[in-house]
Design a protein around this motif. Structure first.
Motif, PDB file in Angstrom:
ATOM      1  N   PRO A   1      -0.800   4.507  -4.115  1.00 45.26           N
ATOM      2  CA  PRO A   1      -0.574   4.253  -2.561  1.00 45.26           C
ATOM      3  C   PRO A   1       0.759   4.973  -2.929  1.00 45.26           C
ATOM      4  O   PRO A   1       1.273   4.515  -2.996  1.00 45.26           O
ATOM      5  CB  PRO A   1      -1.457   3.050  -2.617  1.00 45.26           C
ATOM      6  N   ARG A   2       0.881   5.286  -1.119  1.00 43.63           N
ATOM      7  CA  ARG A   2       2.525   5.430  -0.780  1.00 43.63           C
ATOM      8  C   ARG A   2       2.690   4.518   0.714  1.00 43.63           C
ATOM      9  O   ARG A   2       4.026   4.290   0.218  1.00 43.63           O
ATOM     10  CB  ARG A   2       2.383   7.771  -0.654  1.00 43.63           C
ATOM     11  N   THR A   3       2.325   5.375   1.809  1.00 41.31           N
ATOM     12  CA  THR A   3       2.336   4.618   3.034  1.00 41.31           C
ATOM     13  C   THR A   3       0.909   3.921   3.743  1.00 41.31           C
ATOM     14  O   THR A   3      -0.688   4.939   3.013  1.00 41.31           O
ATOM     15  CB  THR A   3       2.272   6.166   3.667  1.00 41.31           C
ATOM     16  N   VAL A   4       0.762   3.353   4.273  1.00 43.87           N
ATOM     17  CA  VAL A   4      -0.180   3.474   5.711  1.00 43.87           C
ATOM     18  C   VAL A   4       0.117   3.324   7.242  1.00 43.87           C
ATOM     19  O   VAL A   4       1.707   3.260   7.620  1.00 43.87           O
ATOM     20  CB  VAL A   4      -0.531   1.475   5.152  1.00 43.87           C
ATOM     21  N   THR A   5      -0.799   3.901   7.378  1.00 43.09           N
ATOM     22  CA  THR A   5      -0.829   4.532   8.710  1.00 43.09           C
ATOM     23  C   THR A   5      -1.616   3.875   9.433  1.00 43.09           C
ATOM     24  O   THR A   5      -2.389   3.595   9.539  1.00 43.09           O
ATOM     25  CB  THR A   5      -0.924   5.885   8.881  1.00 43.09           C
TER      26      THR A   5
ATOM     27  N   THR B   1       3.942   4.671  10.967  1.00 43.99           N
ATOM     28  CA  THR B   1       3.670   4.378   8.994  1.00 43.99           C
ATOM     29  C   THR B   1       4.618   4.058   8.754  1.00 43.99           C
ATOM     30  O   THR B   1       5.819   4.173   8.204  1.00 43.99           O
ATOM     31  CB  THR B   1       4.212   6.381   8.838  1.00 43.99           C
ATOM     32  N   VAL B   2       4.191   3.021   7.359  1.00 41.98           N
ATOM     33  CA  VAL B   2       5.156   2.156   6.521  1.00 41.98           C
ATOM     34  C   VAL B   2       5.159   2.681   5.653  1.00 41.98           C
ATOM     35  O   VAL B   2       3.506   2.656   4.479  1.00 41.98           O
ATOM     36  CB  VAL B   2       4.855   0.427   7.089  1.00 41.98           C
ATOM     37  N   ALA B   3       6.002   2.390   4.507  1.00 42.16           N
ATOM     38  CA  ALA B   3       5.475   2.246   3.227  1.00 42.16           C
ATOM     39  C   ALA B   3       4.598   1.396   2.706  1.00 42.16           C
ATOM     40  O   ALA B   3       4.431   0.175   2.807  1.00 42.16           O
ATOM     41  CB  ALA B   3       6.826   1.689   2.449  1.00 42.16           C
ATOM     42  N   TRP B   4       4.057   1.671   1.664  1.00 44.11           N
ATOM     43  CA  TRP B   4       3.264   0.588   1.436  1.00 44.11           C
ATOM     44  C   TRP B   4       3.197  -0.695   0.439  1.00 44.11           C
ATOM     45  O   TRP B   4       2.475  -1.445   0.835  1.00 44.11           O
ATOM     46  CB  TRP B   4       1.866   1.766  -0.270  1.00 44.11           C
ATOM     47  N   ASP B   5       4.295  -0.673  -0.438  1.00 43.74           N
ATOM     48  CA  ASP B   5       5.207  -1.077  -0.801  1.00 43.74           C
ATOM     49  C   ASP B   5       5.141  -2.511  -0.508  1.00 43.74           C
ATOM     50  O   ASP B   5       5.237  -3.679  -0.421  1.00 43.74           O
ATOM     51  CB  ASP B   5       6.394  -0.725  -2.093  1.00 43.74           C
ATOM     52  N   ALA B   6       5.273  -2.402   1.230  1.00 42.91           N
ATOM     53  CA  ALA B   6       5.589  -3.240   1.811  1.00 42.91           C
ATOM     54  C   ALA B   6       4.930  -4.312   2.613  1.00 42.91           C
ATOM     55  O   ALA B   6       4.894  -5.375   2.979  1.00 42.91           O
ATOM     56  CB  ALA B   6       7.178  -2.578   2.993  1.00 42.91           C
ATOM     57  N   LEU B   7       3.501  -3.354   2.948  1.00 40.15           N
ATOM     58  CA  LEU B   7       2.424  -4.328   2.719  1.00 40.15           C
ATOM     59  C   LEU B   7       1.083  -4.279   1.668  1.00 40.15           C
ATOM     60  O   LEU B   7       0.100  -5.097   2.495  1.00 40.15           O
ATOM     61  CB  LEU B   7       1.217  -3.174   4.395  1.00 40.15           C
ATOM     62  N   ALA B   8       1.371  -4.006   1.031  1.00 42.04           N
ATOM     63  CA  ALA B   8       0.432  -4.472  -0.388  1.00 42.04           C
ATOM     64  C   ALA B   8       0.276  -6.054  -0.408  1.00 42.04           C
ATOM     65  O   ALA B   8       0.827  -6.092  -0.853  1.00 42.04           O
ATOM     66  CB  ALA B   8       1.172  -3.550  -1.879  1.00 42.04           C
TER      67      ALA B   8
END
Length: 262
Positions: free
Chosen positions: A164-168, A252-259
């Protein structure tokens, strides 16, 4: 040649409507279009398109505007749905029976799995992601997410072969009372994590606060309020896109911030 073994997965409800995935498609064409154009003859897969093939038909039309040589393959586990879709076959568009094994030949530059994993347990998501990402060509993208029945609210995760890279987050802004309205459309990997102590909960909380602070900008239109709110959260959260995308009702936000926290 890909082996046509027993399909992997379960039959979905099949609910679909024309234009339901237009926000996701618009983002894919803009973000993944350059990578698809670099491929010789890229294939885009609409996985689990449902009881009617509208989403696959529309994906071809929208991608071809950015990637003229792309072909779209609709993949469904239910044989009756595949048979019914044959009436829509044309140059660049075909339909096959299959599941997470993605029984498609060629250089797969995109797999879109919308409203597919929602019926699965959270613990099953990682394995499904890994299997689907394993079918991508170098430079390929998996887009997995959820939307409402008419496509006004959508949230999706973008994954490369590495994960995973991002969440939109995307919405028809006129229908939004607060950014946290999108919580009900979080993908399966995140929807049960919208609780205190989890990053996605903190993000939506901060987004709602920024939205409230930006209320005076509503006099200039809901888009201006959204732009102001996104600009505010970008100082604390790794927002990876730019105002051109924000104006579309996206962020769009970086996945690592929301994982999810383990």
């Amino acid at each position: 040649m890909v082996s046509r073994s027993r399909p992997v997965g379960a039959v979905t409800r099949g609910t679909t409507n024309p234009n339901r995935l237009r926000r996701m498609d618009r983002w894919i064409a803009a973000v993944q279009g350059p990578a698809l154009r670099r491929m010789g003859a890229p294939v885009a897969v609409d996985l689990g398109y449902g009881a009617a093939p509208w989403t696959a038909v529309e994906l071809l039309e929208r991608l071809r505007a950015a990637v003229p040589r792309v072909a779209v393959v609709g993949v469904e586990i239910e044989p009756e749905r595949v048979a019914a879709a044959q009436a829509y076959v044309r140059d660049g568009l075909s339909f096959v029976r299959g599941g997470f094994e993605v029984p498609v030949d060629g250089e797969i530059g995109l797999i879109r799995a919308a409203n597919v994993l929602r019926q699965y347990d959270e613990e099953q998501v990682g394995a499904a992601w890994e299997r689907l990402c394993g079918r991508l060509a170098p430079g390929g993208l998996l887009v997995e997410g959820t939307c409402d029945e008419v496509g006004r609210r959508q949230v999706w995760v973008a994954l490369g072969p590495e994960g995973p890279r991002t969440v939109t987050f995307a919405a028809r802004l006129a229908s939004l009372s607060a950014p946290s309205d999108l919580a009900e459309r979080l993908p399966k990997a995140l929807i049960h994590r919208n609780v205190p102590g989890e990053p996605v909960h903190a993000f939506l909380r901060d987004f709602d606060r920024a939205w409230a602070t930006a209320a005076p900008y509503a006099a200039l239109g809901v888009r201006q309020r959204w732009l102001r709110a996104v600009s505010a959260i970008a100082s604390d959260w790794p927002v990876v896109d730019r105002p051109g995308r924000w104006r579309q009702g996206e962020v769009t936000v970086a996945w690592d911030a929301l994982a999810p926290r383990r």
